[in-house]
Each structure stands twice: as C-alpha cells, then as structure tokens.
Motif scaffolding. Structure first.
Motif, PDB file in Angstrom:
ATOM      1  N   PRO A   1      44.874  23.058  49.501  1.00 20.03           N
ATOM      2  CA  PRO A   1      43.513  23.058  48.967  1.00 20.03           C
ATOM      3  C   PRO A   1      42.788  21.766  49.341  1.00 20.03           C
ATOM      4  O   PRO A   1      43.410  20.704  49.473  1.00 20.03           O
ATOM      5  N   LEU A   2      41.479  21.866  49.511  1.00 21.15           N
ATOM      6  CA  LEU A   2      40.646  20.705  49.844  1.00 21.15           C
ATOM      7  C   LEU A   2      40.221  20.004  48.562  1.00 21.15           C
ATOM      8  O   LEU A   2      39.507  20.582  47.736  1.00 21.15           O
ATOM      9  N   ARG A   3      40.642  18.768  48.405  1.00 23.37           N
ATOM     10  CA  ARG A   3      40.273  17.985  47.219  1.00 23.37           C
ATOM     11  C   ARG A   3      38.969  17.240  47.467  1.00 23.37           C
ATOM     12  O   ARG A   3      38.731  16.747  48.564  1.00 23.37           O
ATOM     13  N   ARG A   4      38.160  17.158  46.428  1.00 24.37           N
ATOM     14  CA  ARG A   4      36.876  16.463  46.513  1.00 24.37           C
ATOM     15  C   ARG A   4      37.004  14.983  46.153  1.00 24.37           C
ATOM     16  O   ARG A   4      36.167  14.182  46.522  1.00 24.37           O
ATOM     17  N   ASP A   5      38.053  14.621  45.425  1.00 22.16           N
ATOM     18  CA  ASP A   5      38.145  13.288  44.855  1.00 22.16           C
ATOM     19  C   ASP A   5      39.039  12.322  45.617  1.00 22.16           C
ATOM     20  O   ASP A   5      39.001  11.116  45.377  1.00 22.16           O
ATOM     21  N   ARG A   6      39.873  12.839  46.531  1.00 18.90           N
ATOM     22  CA  ARG A   6      40.785  11.945  47.249  1.00 18.90           C
ATOM     23  C   ARG A   6      41.301  12.628  48.513  1.00 18.90           C
ATOM     24  O   ARG A   6      41.253  13.847  48.625  1.00 18.90           O
ATOM     25  N   PRO A   7      41.829  11.843  49.447  1.00 20.79           N
ATOM     26  CA  PRO A   7      42.390  12.429  50.667  1.00 20.79           C
ATOM     27  C   PRO A   7      43.835  12.865  50.447  1.00 20.79           C
ATOM     28  O   PRO A   7      44.625  12.127  49.868  1.00 20.79           O
ATOM     29  N   THR A   8      44.161  14.068  50.894  1.00 14.67           N
ATOM     30  CA  THR A   8      45.540  14.558  50.806  1.00 14.67           C
ATOM     31  C   THR A   8      46.026  15.143  52.121  1.00 14.67           C
ATOM     32  O   THR A   8      47.223  15.362  52.274  1.00 14.67           O
ATOM     33  N   LEU A   9      45.147  15.389  53.043  1.00 15.23           N
ATOM     34  CA  LEU A   9      45.510  16.036  54.304  1.00 15.23           C
ATOM     35  C   LEU A   9      46.219  15.062  55.231  1.00 15.23           C
ATOM     36  O   LEU A   9      45.994  13.850  55.188  1.00 15.23           O
ATOM     37  N   ARG A  10      47.059  15.581  56.092  1.00 17.76           N
ATOM     38  CA  ARG A  10      47.801  14.748  57.034  1.00 17.76           C
ATOM     39  C   ARG A  10      46.862  13.887  57.881  1.00 17.76           C
ATOM     40  O   ARG A  10      47.130  12.716  58.135  1.00 17.76           O
ATOM     41  N   VAL A  11      45.753  14.473  58.338  1.00 18.61           N
ATOM     42  CA  VAL A  11      44.809  13.724  59.163  1.00 18.61           C
ATOM     43  C   VAL A  11      44.255  12.501  58.408  1.00 18.61           C
ATOM     44  O   VAL A  11      43.912  11.505  59.011  1.00 18.61           O
ATOM     45  N   CYS A  12      44.235  12.571  57.091  1.00 18.39           N
ATOM     46  CA  CYS A  12      43.737  11.445  56.296  1.00 18.39           C
ATOM     47  C   CYS A  12      44.709  10.271  56.325  1.00 18.39           C
ATOM     48  O   CYS A  12      44.286   9.119  56.350  1.00 18.39           O
ATOM     49  N   GLY A  13      46.001  10.573  56.351  1.00 19.26           N
ATOM     50  CA  GLY A  13      46.998   9.524  56.357  1.00 19.26           C
ATOM     51  C   GLY A  13      47.140   8.810  57.675  1.00 19.26           C
ATOM     52  O   GLY A  13      47.554   7.657  57.738  1.00 19.26           O
ATOM     53  N   SER A  14      46.726   9.475  58.743  1.00 22.02           N
ATOM     54  CA  SER A  14      46.866   8.864  60.069  1.00 22.02           C
ATOM     55  C   SER A  14      45.615   8.106  60.485  1.00 22.02           C
ATOM     56  O   SER A  14      45.555   7.556  61.574  1.00 22.02           O
TER      57      SER A  14
END
Length: 183
Positions: A167-180
C-alpha cells in the motif's frame, strides 16, 4: 449526494473553519483548489480510492506544504511526472524536492493549472482523470508511459515493490525505491 460533492463540501467547510479562503480564480464552488487545508490532509494514512477511479486521488492532501517531503505519496506523484515525461525515472526517490517542485510547476502549467508547485486537489484531480480500470488493475495512462496499480478491497492503492504489492503511505516512505534514494 455524490462522493465528489461530499469531498468538495468537506473542503469548503475546512477552508471556512480555518479562516482560509480560495482566491477569486477558485471561488466557484465546483472548482477544487490546491490551498492548504489541514483537515483534508490529515484524514488517512494510505492513498485510497473506491467507486469511480477518476476521483480517487483528489483528496490526498498537499505535497509541497503540509505532508512530509518524503513519502510513498511523493513517489506516486513523481511516477505521474515520469509517466507524463516531466521527470526521469531515476529521480523517483520518494522525496518532494526542488527538482520535483520544478517538474510539478511545468506539469501544472501544461495542464492549465496554477503553477505553484503544490500538489493538491486540482493537480491530483487532473491526474486522476487519466485513471482507468483494466483487467483487475487501475492504470494511470500517462502521456508517455502507463503505470499499473492494484486497488485493495478496503480501497487502498497498492503498487508493485520488489515482486509484492504494497500500500502507498501518505505519511512516510516505505517503498524500496525510497530506501535507495540519496538525500
């Protein structure tokens, strides 16, 4: 009363209750604004939809103002910019940065919206006009690319992330692309 009308009335009540007002160009009650509205922005943690997909994203709050600058929602918007040819795919990093704001201003200008770099009901609403249901998916039909999403039974938008749908969160990054992403 339609879902869209309920959202618009909620926005108008929030603007009136907080002392904010739309400028004269957005004074029509049928036109949505990208003005800050804390009550609209703080309603839920996930990008949600339901019913008609062409109005699913217009209540997601504001990017560039009162939502965190790093979130899955920022990545979703960057993906819209990429699909329309305004941002390189390598720049999708979940960070609503100056580069993303510049791309957003160009996108808004080319879509007959105020080019303020703030993504709110007008910008999200214009993007959702290009959402279509196709084969159990919801697809954003960009000017250059198409982006598939799943819609969970509870209305949350899901995106493929490393082979699974999240699911796409509005409040924080959780996707793999966010960590890289480099910050």
């Amino acid at each position: 009363m339609s879902r869209r009308m309920v959202r618009l009335l909620t926005l108008l009540v929030a603007l009136t209750g907080t002392g904010c007002s739309a400028d004269s160009s957005d004074a029509s009650p049928t036109r949505k604004t990208d003005s800050p509205s804390p009550s609209v922005a703080g309603g839920h943690l996930y990008v949600r939809g339901g019913g008609t997909v062409t109005d699913d994203w217009d209540d997601e709050g504001l990017l560039g103002e009162n939502l965190p600058v790093r979130s899955d929602l920022a990545a979703m918007w960057q993906t819209v910019l990429w699909a329309d040819g305004y941002l390189d795919r390598s720049r999708i990093d979940c960070h609503y940065s100056k580069r993303t704001r510049r791309a957003t201003r160009a996108w808004q200008s080319n879509h007959a919206l105020p080019a303020d770099g703030i993504v709110g009901p007008q910008s999200f609403g214009r993007a959702t006009e290009r959402l279509v249901r196709r084969g159990g998916m919801v697809v954003f039909k960009g000017e250059r690319h198409e982006v598939p999403f799943k819609l969970a039974r509870d209305g949350r938008y899901l995106v493929e992330d490393s082979g699974t749908y999240k699911p796409l969160r509005r409040d924080r990054p959780t996707l793999r692309v966010c960590g890289s992403a480099t910050r």
